[in-house]
Design an enzyme around this catalytic site. Structure first.
Site, PDB file in Angstrom:
ATOM      1  CE  LYS A   1      -1.948   3.047   2.127  1.00 56.02           C
ATOM      2  NZ  LYS A   1      -1.849   4.445   1.594  1.00 56.02           N
TER       3      LYS A   1
ATOM      4  CD  GLU B   1       9.067  13.972  11.489  1.00 57.83           C
ATOM      5  OE1 GLU B   1       7.949  13.461  11.671  1.00 57.83           O
ATOM      6  OE2 GLU B   1      10.011  13.389  10.914  1.00 57.83           O
TER       7      GLU B   1
ATOM      8  CD  GLU C   1      13.091   2.081  10.555  1.00 60.90           C
ATOM      9  OE1 GLU C   1      13.417   3.200  10.984  1.00 60.90           O
ATOM     10  OE2 GLU C   1      13.697   1.042  10.869  1.00 60.90           O
TER      11      GLU C   1
ATOM     12  CB  CYS D   1      12.732   9.923   8.196  1.00 55.36           C
ATOM     13  SG  CYS D   1      13.757   8.956   7.095  1.00 55.36           S
TER      14      CYS D   1
HETATM   15  P1  NAD Z   1       1.929   9.017   7.326  1.00 59.19           P
HETATM   16  O1  NAD Z   1       2.073   8.420   8.674  1.00 59.19           O
HETATM   17  O2  NAD Z   1       0.903  10.060   7.141  1.00 59.19           O
HETATM   18  O3  NAD Z   1       1.587   7.899   6.244  1.00 59.19           O
HETATM   19  C1  NAD Z   1       2.422   6.798   6.013  1.00 59.19           C
HETATM   20  C2  NAD Z   1       1.611   5.671   5.394  1.00 59.19           C
HETATM   21  O4  NAD Z   1       0.682   5.192   6.375  1.00 59.19           O
HETATM   22  C3  NAD Z   1       0.780   6.093   4.185  1.00 59.19           C
HETATM   23  O5  NAD Z   1       0.795   5.059   3.222  1.00 59.19           O
HETATM   24  C4  NAD Z   1      -0.604   6.250   4.771  1.00 59.19           C
HETATM   25  O6  NAD Z   1      -1.625   6.061   3.814  1.00 59.19           O
HETATM   26  C5  NAD Z   1      -0.620   5.140   5.793  1.00 59.19           C
HETATM   27  N1  NAD Z   1      -1.590   5.287   6.891  1.00 59.19           N
HETATM   28  C6  NAD Z   1      -2.140   6.415   7.382  1.00 59.19           C
HETATM   29  N2  NAD Z   1      -2.984   6.118   8.391  1.00 59.19           N
HETATM   30  C7  NAD Z   1      -2.963   4.781   8.552  1.00 59.19           C
HETATM   31  C8  NAD Z   1      -3.604   3.866   9.437  1.00 59.19           C
HETATM   32  N3  NAD Z   1      -4.459   4.282  10.370  1.00 59.19           N
HETATM   33  N4  NAD Z   1      -3.314   2.552   9.324  1.00 59.19           N
HETATM   34  C9  NAD Z   1      -2.436   2.110   8.406  1.00 59.19           C
HETATM   35  N5  NAD Z   1      -1.806   2.920   7.532  1.00 59.19           N
HETATM   36  C10 NAD Z   1      -2.057   4.241   7.601  1.00 59.19           C
HETATM   37  O7  NAD Z   1       3.392   9.551   6.902  1.00 59.19           O
HETATM   38  P2  NAD Z   1       3.806  10.410   5.627  1.00 59.19           P
HETATM   39  O8  NAD Z   1       3.290  11.813   5.797  1.00 59.19           O
HETATM   40  O9  NAD Z   1       3.509   9.690   4.375  1.00 59.19           O
HETATM   41  O10 NAD Z   1       5.402  10.429   5.809  1.00 59.19           O
HETATM   42  C11 NAD Z   1       6.050  11.332   6.649  1.00 59.19           C
HETATM   43  C12 NAD Z   1       6.480  10.681   7.949  1.00 59.19           C
HETATM   44  O11 NAD Z   1       7.205   9.501   7.690  1.00 59.19           O
HETATM   45  C13 NAD Z   1       7.419  11.568   8.754  1.00 59.19           C
HETATM   46  O12 NAD Z   1       7.066  11.495  10.116  1.00 59.19           O
HETATM   47  C14 NAD Z   1       8.775  10.937   8.524  1.00 59.19           C
HETATM   48  O13 NAD Z   1       9.746  11.190   9.520  1.00 59.19           O
HETATM   49  C15 NAD Z   1       8.423   9.494   8.430  1.00 59.19           C
HETATM   50  N6  NAD Z   1       9.450   8.727   7.723  1.00 59.19           N
HETATM   51  C16 NAD Z   1      10.259   7.911   8.465  1.00 59.19           C
HETATM   52  C17 NAD Z   1      11.273   7.191   7.846  1.00 59.19           C
HETATM   53  C18 NAD Z   1      12.179   6.286   8.641  1.00 59.19           C
HETATM   54  O14 NAD Z   1      12.793   5.414   8.049  1.00 59.19           O
HETATM   55  N7  NAD Z   1      12.284   6.448   9.949  1.00 59.19           N
HETATM   56  C19 NAD Z   1      11.461   7.318   6.472  1.00 59.19           C
HETATM   57  C20 NAD Z   1      10.614   8.166   5.755  1.00 59.19           C
HETATM   58  C21 NAD Z   1       9.598   8.861   6.395  1.00 59.19           C
END
Ligand code: NAD
Length: 499
Positions: free
Chosen positions: A174, A384, A249, A283
């Site tokens: 997804k 963040e 992550e 991130c």
């Molecule tokens: P997000 O949490 O909004 O979404 C991530 C994914 O989760 C998307 O595919 C989204 O559709 C899905 N999602 C949302 N709600 C959900 C739920 N209730 N159940 C299951 N899936 C759900 O994050 P984003 O805005 O896409 O990305 C930014 C964040 O990701 C930042 O906090 C960043 O630091 C983090 N990030 C971390 C790493 C790492 O390796 N630590 C790498 C990249 C990004």
């Protein structure tokens, strides 16, 4: 307008809801990339039933042959690198040089996985007993649910998917709803490379609907999630309740430390790239700059000059340094933090607003922003933001710099610029992060090393390198007794007992 589909049960199909969402270019919202399926729990059910069949085929394919498929995936990605980078920039905004790097990370991950097919080592160790062998080996687990964020549309899915596949699992993928085109292309490439169709299922849609349905599905025993700490907490609660294997992550609040003895030009290049690359939406982005007193004023002057010269624009246009944010809501979040910083008395040195150029009016652009005199412990310093906002903190000693670095709830990456080898090694040991760079920015992970963070950035697992193969496989132990008699381990037959 182009309508995209899910890939379920070996064919491209419409979602059971019959509904779609629009995916737009964040640099120009009048440019609509296409309409993508809004999937739901019924689609997840179909995908799981198919993935279980795919798993039976794939688990019985020898690991070196699975690796060969992934090598072909890497070859196909390499042959289409520029074209894929272009469509990625169109849907998520970062400049082409960055999306090319994102694809390259996927290629490197594919080639690493290909060679791992001939390793997947277990151990053979001496038994306590005579005429008996003891060994461990790795088995696939089943259907893995992969939920990924928008900021690395290719690299992050491949970090999860390629090791999961190499280990013999089936995958339900997804992608983030902001980058569904990249996810579609990745699945097309896997199929073209010869992956048996039921081994991969692609479901588009909203996280709270289809993402949640994947996480909650009882027949998906493995979940790998990358995204915000807030969403990760929800995912973690569900997986904990259901006893699932889970890799999380999540967010970061990474710092670059520049000490008095540093090479300042080098540190300047590092912080510009770390803080404003991907418009701060990494991130591992540098969102804090910790400067030692002796170089503070001079370095800040150099930095503000350079930051003002960064060119905002469409990532597909030559000369663009910084692209747009992914959404209007992300831009509003950044604006809210600018207000929070000013209310707390921090000095806004540059940026802090939307650009005025007409050419940028249709995109989610925000100027590179630097705050000085940021107090450790303040919201600007602790939370963040995920945008082009850098908070500068002044310290007197390396010890104070290390303490400020460590005093946040996140722990992904850190960076120290110094010429003192003792301080550099101390930093590796004392900074509470999964990754520490010396004389390099907070970003720059390599595909063959473990990647991940401590504290609320992760839950102890790592992506990349050799460690991720342990997450996607189970250790099985085998004992082979060829003595021809009953030997009771740990009871009365221990050969090391004094006679
Ligand atoms: P997000 O949490 O909004 O979404 C991530 C994914 O989760 C998307 O595919 C989204 O559709 C899905 N999602 C949302 N709600 C959900 C739920 N209730 N159940 C299951 N899936 C759900 O994050 P984003 O805005 O896409 O990305 C930014 C964040 O990701 C930042 O906090 C960043 O630091 C983090 N990030 C971390 C790493 C790492 O390796 N630590 C790498 C990249 C990004």
């Amino acid at each position: 307008m182009k309508i995209f589909r899910n890939f379920i049960a070996g064919s491209w199909s419409e979602p059971s809801s019959g509904e779609h969402f629009e995916n737009v270019n964040p640099a120009d919202t009048t440019d609509v990339i296409g309409r993508f399926p809004l999937s739901n729990a019924a689609d997840v059910d179909k995908a799981v039933a198919s993935a279980k069949r795919g798993f039976e085929v794939w688990r019985n394919t020898p690991a070196p042959a699975r690796g060969d498929t992934l090598r072909r995936v890497g070859d196909l990605m390499a042959s289409r690198k520029d074209e894929i980078a272009d469509l990625m920039t169109r849907e998520m905004g970062k400049p082409l040089q960055e999306t090319r790097g994102d694809v390259q990370e996927g290629i490197d991950t594919a080639y690493y996985a290909a060679t791992e097919g001939r390793r997947l080592f277990g151990h053979t160790v001496p038994s306590e007993l005579r005429a008996k062998w003891a060994m461990s080996f790795r088995r696939p687990i089943g259907v893995c649910g992969l939920v990924t964020p928008f900021n690395f549309p290719m690299a992050i899915p491949t970090w999860k998917m390629f090791p999961a596949l190499l280990c013999g699992n089936a995958v339900i993928f997804k992608p983030a709803e902001d980058v569904p085109h990249t996810g579609t292309v990745l699945v097309e490439i896997l199929l073209e490379a010869g992956l048996p169709p039921e081994v991969i299922q692609l479901l588009h849609g909203r996280g709270e609907v289809v993402g949640a349905a994947i996480v909650e599905h009882p027949e998906i025993p493995v979940i790998s999630f990358t995204g915000s700490t807030e969403t990760g907490r929800v995912v973690g609660e569900v997986c904990g309740r259901m006893h699932k294997r889970l890799s999380l992550e999540m967010g970061g609040k990474n710092a670059q430390i520049v000490l008095d003895d540093a090479d300042l030009d080098l540190a300047l290049d590092g912080v510009l790239w770390g803080a404003f690359g991907t418009a701060g939406q990494r991130c591992t982005a540098t969102s804090r700059l910790i400067l030692q007193r002796g170089i503070h004023d001079n370095f800040l002057g150099m930095l503000v000059d350079k930051a003002r010269g960064l060119r905002l624009g469409d990532g597909r246009k030559k000369g663009t340094d910084v692209g747009p944010l992914i959404h209007e809501s992300s831009r509003q979040k950044v604006e809210a933090y600018v207000d929070i910083g000013q209310a707390a008395g921090a000095d806004l040195l540059c940026g802090g607003r939307r650009p005025e150029e007409r050419a940028l009016a249709n995109g989610f652009f925000f100027e590179p922003t630097i705050f000085a005199r940021v107090e450790p412990g303040s919201r600007l310093e602790q939370e963040e933001i995920f945008g082009p906002v850098l908070s500068v903190i002044r310290v007197s000693t390396p010890d104070e710099a290390f303490a400020v670095n460590n005093d946040v709830k996140y722990g992904l990456s850190s960076s120290v610029y110094t010429r003192d080898v003792n301080v550099a090694y101390r930093a590796l040991v004392e900074l509470d992060n999964g990754i520490t760079y010396i004389n390099a920015p907070t970003i720059g992970a390599e595909a063959h090393l473990p990647f991940g963070g401590v504290k609320q950035t992760g839950n102890g697992h790592r992506e990349g390198g050799w460690e991720v193969y342990e997450f996607y496989s189970e250790t099985k132990v085998g004992y082979i007794d060829f003595s021809g008699s009953l030997q009771r381990a740990q009871i009365d037959n221990y050969a090391g007992s004094p006679t």
